[in-house]
Scaffold this active site. Structure first.
Site, mmCIF file in Angstrom:
data_model
loop_
_atom_site.group_PDB
_atom_site.id
_atom_site.type_symbol
_atom_site.label_atom_id
_atom_site.label_comp_id
_atom_site.label_asym_id
_atom_site.label_seq_id
_atom_site.Cartn_x
_atom_site.Cartn_y
_atom_site.Cartn_z
ATOM 1 N N ALA A 110 0.848 -1.205 0.000
ATOM 2 C CA ALA A 110 0.000 0.000 0.000
ATOM 3 C C ALA A 110 0.876 1.244 0.000
ATOM 4 C CB ALA A 110 -0.929 0.016 1.216
ATOM 5 N N GLU A 143 -3.541 -12.481 -3.291
ATOM 6 C CA GLU A 143 -4.984 -12.301 -3.475
ATOM 7 C C GLU A 143 -5.275 -10.814 -3.556
ATOM 8 O OE1 GLU A 143 -4.267 -14.190 -0.531
ATOM 9 O OE2 GLU A 143 -4.614 -16.172 -1.403
ATOM 10 N N TYR A 155 -0.194 -5.522 -10.825
ATOM 11 C CA TYR A 155 0.262 -6.917 -10.777
ATOM 12 C C TYR A 155 0.427 -7.508 -12.184
ATOM 13 C CZ TYR A 155 -1.155 -6.419 -5.884
ATOM 14 O OH TYR A 155 -1.296 -5.976 -4.592
HETATM 15 C C1 LIG Z 1 -2.122 -0.410 -5.680
HETATM 16 C C2 LIG Z 1 -1.160 0.681 -5.192
HETATM 17 C C3 LIG Z 1 -0.159 0.065 -4.201
HETATM 18 C C4 LIG Z 1 -0.395 1.255 -6.412
HETATM 19 O O1 LIG Z 1 0.560 2.174 -5.930
HETATM 20 P P1 LIG Z 1 0.981 3.498 -6.742
HETATM 21 O O2 LIG Z 1 2.210 4.020 -6.124
HETATM 22 O O3 LIG Z 1 -0.176 4.432 -6.831
HETATM 23 O O4 LIG Z 1 1.245 2.901 -8.201
HETATM 24 P P2 LIG Z 1 2.378 3.345 -9.237
HETATM 25 O O5 LIG Z 1 2.376 4.822 -9.382
HETATM 26 O O6 LIG Z 1 3.646 2.687 -8.864
HETATM 27 O O7 LIG Z 1 1.807 2.716 -10.584
HETATM 28 C C5 LIG Z 1 2.255 1.443 -11.018
HETATM 29 C C6 LIG Z 1 1.206 0.794 -11.884
HETATM 30 O O8 LIG Z 1 0.011 0.552 -11.126
HETATM 31 C C7 LIG Z 1 -1.126 0.731 -11.985
HETATM 32 N N1 LIG Z 1 -1.848 1.919 -11.563
HETATM 33 C C8 LIG Z 1 -1.487 2.825 -10.618
HETATM 34 N N2 LIG Z 1 -2.428 3.775 -10.472
HETATM 35 C C9 LIG Z 1 -3.413 3.480 -11.352
HETATM 36 C C10 LIG Z 1 -4.670 4.068 -11.670
HETATM 37 N N3 LIG Z 1 -5.110 5.165 -11.048
HETATM 38 N N4 LIG Z 1 -5.458 3.465 -12.609
HETATM 39 C C11 LIG Z 1 -5.044 2.346 -13.235
HETATM 40 N N5 LIG Z 1 -3.835 1.721 -12.973
HETATM 41 C C12 LIG Z 1 -3.045 2.296 -12.051
HETATM 42 C C13 LIG Z 1 -0.570 0.938 -13.371
HETATM 43 O O9 LIG Z 1 -0.341 -0.328 -13.938
HETATM 44 C C14 LIG Z 1 0.765 1.601 -13.071
HETATM 45 O O10 LIG Z 1 1.694 1.457 -14.102
HETATM 46 P P3 LIG Z 1 1.748 2.600 -15.268
HETATM 47 O O11 LIG Z 1 2.186 3.852 -14.582
HETATM 48 O O12 LIG Z 1 2.760 2.059 -16.217
HETATM 49 O O13 LIG Z 1 0.352 2.701 -15.822
HETATM 50 C C15 LIG Z 1 -1.954 1.858 -4.543
HETATM 51 O O14 LIG Z 1 -2.982 2.244 -5.411
HETATM 52 C C16 LIG Z 1 -2.554 1.533 -3.188
HETATM 53 O O15 LIG Z 1 -1.903 1.681 -2.147
HETATM 54 N N6 LIG Z 1 -3.829 1.086 -3.177
HETATM 55 C C17 LIG Z 1 -4.520 0.786 -1.910
HETATM 56 C C18 LIG Z 1 -3.995 -0.477 -1.286
HETATM 57 C C19 LIG Z 1 -4.196 -1.669 -2.202
HETATM 58 O O16 LIG Z 1 -5.217 -1.791 -2.877
HETATM 59 N N7 LIG Z 1 -3.203 -2.577 -2.207
HETATM 60 C C20 LIG Z 1 -3.264 -3.791 -2.975
HETATM 61 C C21 LIG Z 1 -3.913 -4.858 -2.150
HETATM 62 S S1 LIG Z 1 -3.941 -6.419 -2.984
#
Ligand SMILES: CC(C)(COP(=O)(O)OP(=O)(O)OC[C@H]1O[C@@H](n2cnc3c(N)ncnc32)[C@H](O)[C@@H]1OP(=O)(O)O)[C@@H](O)C(=O)NCCC(=O)NCCS
Length: 209
Positions: A110, A143, A155
C-alpha cells in the site's frame, strides 16, 4: 523528491498502520507486524520513504539484506551518493511477503493515498520480487479484491495472471478475492521482462528526483 526502500523496522509500524488504515478496512495489529518483521527466515517487509535529499548508499543494520534491487537503485539513481540518512524521511508506503515452501505470498502492499501515481507502488512490488528471489521462491502469488482494478493492473504489469477466485474471501463485505500467480520467476523470459520494467521505473524515479 527521492523515493527509496528500506527494511521495515519496529519504529516504522505506527506509520505503516497510518497508511494501512487509509488503504484497508481490516488492519493488522502492531504485534502482527512485529512478528512478521522478526521472522527473517521466511518474511520480508519493506517501507518506501520519501526524502528531499538523496538517501545513503548504506542501510545498516540490515544492509546485507539489500544486495538486490536497492543496490541497483542506488547505483542507477544515485551514483555519487555517500551521505548520511536525511533526518526527514517519512514512510510513504509498505509491502511484504512470506515464503511457503517455494512460493512467495505477497501479504501487503500500500502507498499513502497522497503519494500514489508516482511509481512508489511499483518500486515496492519490484522490491518484493527481489525478496522472492532472495528467499529462493520459484513463483509469487497474492490475493486481490475482484473490484481492485488499480492493484490488478500493477500486478499484471509485473507478470501476475488470474488463476481463480476465493469466494467471499474478504470478511468486511464478503467480496471475492482474485488469486494471481506469476510464471516461474527464474524463467529467462520473466527475468528479461523484470529488467525491462526496472529500467523504465528507474528512469521515471530518476526523472522525479
Ligand atoms: C495499488 C497501489 C499500491 C499502487 O501504488 P501506486 O504508487 O499508486 O502505483 P504506481 O504509481 O507505482 O503505478 C504502477 C502501476 O500501477 C497501476 N496503476 C497505478 N495507479 C493506477 C490508476 N489510477 N489506474 C489504473 N492503474 C493504475 C498501473 O499499472 C501503473 O503502471 P503505469 O504507470 O505504467 O500505468 C496503490 O494504489 C494503493 O496503495 N492502493 C490501496 C492499497 C491496495 O489496494 N493494495 C493492494 C492490495 S492487494
Amino acid at each position: 523528491m527521492y523515493y527509496f526502500v528500506e527494511p521495515m523496522a519496529e519504529d516504522d509500524i505506527p506509520h505503516v498502520q497510518a497508511i494501512e488504515s487509509e488503504s484497508f478496512s481490516t488492519p493488522w495489529s502492531a504485534n502482527t507486524y512485529r512478528r512478521e518483521i522478526r521472522n527473517t527466515q521466511s518474511c520480508r517487509y519493506s517501507v518506501a520513504r520519501v526524502s528531499a535529499a538523496p538517501p545513503p548508499a548504506r542501510l545498516a543494520p540490515h544492509g546485507a539484506r539489500w544486495a538486490g534491487l536497492f543496490s541497483q537503485l542506488v547505483g542507477v539513481i544515485f551514483p555519487q551518493t555517500e551521505v548520511a540518512l536525511p533526518s526527514e524521511t517519512p514512510v510513504v508506503g509498505y509491502g511484504g511477503l512470506w515464503l511457503t515452501v517455494d512460493e512467495a505470498h505477497i501479504t501487503a502492499i500500500a502507498v499513502d493515498p497522497r503519494q500514489r501515481g508516482k511509481g512508489i507502488g511499483e518500486l515496492l512490488l519490484s522490491t518484493l520480487v527481489d525478496h522472492a528471489y532472495e528467499l529462493g521462491a520459484l513463483q509469487i502469488t497474492l490475493e486481490v479484491r475482484v473490484s481492485n482494478l488499480v492493484a490488478q493492473r500493477l500486478y499484471v504489469k509485473y507478470g501476475f495472471q488470474p488463476a481463480g477466485t476465493r469466494k467471499r474471501y474478504y470478511t468486511d463485505n464478503g467480496e471475492d478475492a482474485l488469486i494471481m500467480w506469476t510464471d516461474p520467476i527464474n524463467a529467462p523470459e520473466y527475468k528479461t521482462r523484470l529488467a525491462e520494467l526496472r529500467r523504465h521505473l528507474f528512469a521515471r524515479l530518476r526523472q522525479q528526483a
